[in-house]
Design a protein around this motif. Structure first.
Motif, short mmCIF file in Angstrom:
data_model
loop_
_atom_site.label_atom_id
_atom_site.label_comp_id
_atom_site.label_asym_id
_atom_site.label_seq_id
_atom_site.Cartn_x
_atom_site.Cartn_y
_atom_site.Cartn_z
N VAL A 131 -2.17 -9.70 27.09
CA VAL A 131 -0.81 -9.14 27.16
C VAL A 131 0.14 -9.87 26.22
O VAL A 131 1.24 -9.39 25.94
CB VAL A 131 -0.25 -9.14 28.60
CG1 VAL A 131 -1.15 -8.30 29.51
CG2 VAL A 131 -0.06 -10.54 29.16
N ALA B 161 2.06 -12.41 26.56
CA ALA B 161 3.33 -12.88 27.09
C ALA B 161 3.29 -14.40 27.19
O ALA B 161 2.24 -14.97 27.52
CB ALA B 161 3.59 -12.29 28.47
N HIS C 9 4.90 -14.75 38.66
CA HIS C 9 5.72 -14.05 37.67
C HIS C 9 7.11 -13.88 38.29
O HIS C 9 7.32 -13.01 39.13
CB HIS C 9 5.11 -12.69 37.34
CG HIS C 9 5.80 -11.99 36.21
ND1 HIS C 9 5.76 -10.62 36.04
CD2 HIS C 9 6.55 -12.47 35.17
CE1 HIS C 9 6.44 -10.28 34.97
NE2 HIS C 9 6.94 -11.38 34.43
N LEU D 105 -0.89 -7.50 35.66
CA LEU D 105 -0.42 -7.82 34.31
C LEU D 105 -0.43 -6.60 33.40
O LEU D 105 0.45 -6.44 32.55
CB LEU D 105 -1.28 -8.94 33.71
CG LEU D 105 -1.07 -10.32 34.33
CD1 LEU D 105 -2.11 -11.31 33.81
CD2 LEU D 105 0.34 -10.84 34.05
N PHE E 49 3.24 -5.58 31.83
CA PHE E 49 3.44 -5.66 30.38
C PHE E 49 2.84 -4.41 29.73
O PHE E 49 1.80 -4.47 29.06
CB PHE E 49 2.80 -6.93 29.83
CG PHE E 49 3.41 -8.19 30.40
CD1 PHE E 49 4.58 -8.71 29.87
CD2 PHE E 49 2.82 -8.82 31.50
CE1 PHE E 49 5.15 -9.86 30.41
CE2 PHE E 49 3.38 -9.96 32.04
CZ PHE E 49 4.56 -10.48 31.50
N ASP F 125 3.54 -2.70 27.19
CA ASP F 125 3.41 -2.64 25.74
C ASP F 125 2.03 -3.09 25.26
O ASP F 125 1.62 -2.76 24.14
CB ASP F 125 4.49 -3.51 25.07
CG ASP F 125 5.88 -2.90 25.19
OD1 ASP F 125 5.98 -1.71 25.58
OD2 ASP F 125 6.87 -3.61 24.92
#
Length: 206
Positions: A25, A27, A59, A74, A78, A80
């Protein structure tokens, strides 16, 4: 690193799955390595996971345990990263993510511990028999490039980890279908980054 996303792990654990997913992801996250023994059973860590085991992630104020749940969370948190199909197309994604968390892990563990159910008992366990599980899995990883179709997803992180470990440690019999699938999913940059980080953490803790 961003304190809003924290990985609680040990490099010699299923925390490697969570690490791989976090690298997918992309991040920013902080890592807390928890040693086996008193640290994992400390009041501080039991407040994160009452089971006293890793991995877990935090988170913000949300805590998630269990690797399959971490991968699914996750992927949604996320979007994207494009690691979960659209909701209307998640049938295969959910099926194989939780097939690995349920029938596959249970069947392989029972066999490794010498507790395979006999013919009469097979109707009382969720996976039936190890033979049925492995035949189903072999067919599934042969049907398409990735487990839920043509696109890599969080289900590949979780299922792929089980297959990779099984082939490495001998709990899964090597076959072309498993080897080819593992080669596809383990060739990703995120997997290489995650493995390097955990391998380095092993050196530091040894």
């Amino acid at each position: 690193m961003n304190d809003s996303l924290v990985l609680y792990t040990n490099p010699m654990s299923r925390g490697r799955i969570a690490r791989w997913m976090l690298e997918e992801v992309e991040a920013p996250y902080r890592t807390e390595v928890i040693d086996y023994g008193p640290a994992m059973k400390s009041p501080e860590f039991l407040a994160i996971n009452p089971m006293g085991k890793v991995p877990a992630i935090r988170h913000g104020t949300t805590v998630i345990t269990e690797c399959a749940a971490i991968c699914a969370y996750l992927a949604d948190a996320f979007p994207d990263a494009n690691l979960a199909p659209p909701l209307a197309e998640r049938g295969a994604y959910y099926r194989w993510l939780f097939f690995a968390a349920g029938p596959l892990e249970a069947a392989v563990t029972d066999r490794d511990l010498g507790m395979e159910p006999n013919t009469e008992q097979q109707g009382r366990v969720g996976y039936g028999s190890i033979e049925a599980v492995l035949e189903t899995l072999e067919q599934a990883v042969s049907a398409s490039e990735y487990i839920a179709g043509s696109h890599f997803s969080a289900a590949d992180v979780y299922l792929g980890s089980h297959i990779g470990w099984g082939l490495q440690f001998g709990s899964l019999e090597a076959c072309p279908a498993f080897g080819d699938y593992w080669a596809r999913v383990s060739g990703r940059d995120a997997y290489r980054r995650a493995s390097a980080l955990d391998d380095q953490a092993m050196k530091v803790s040894s």
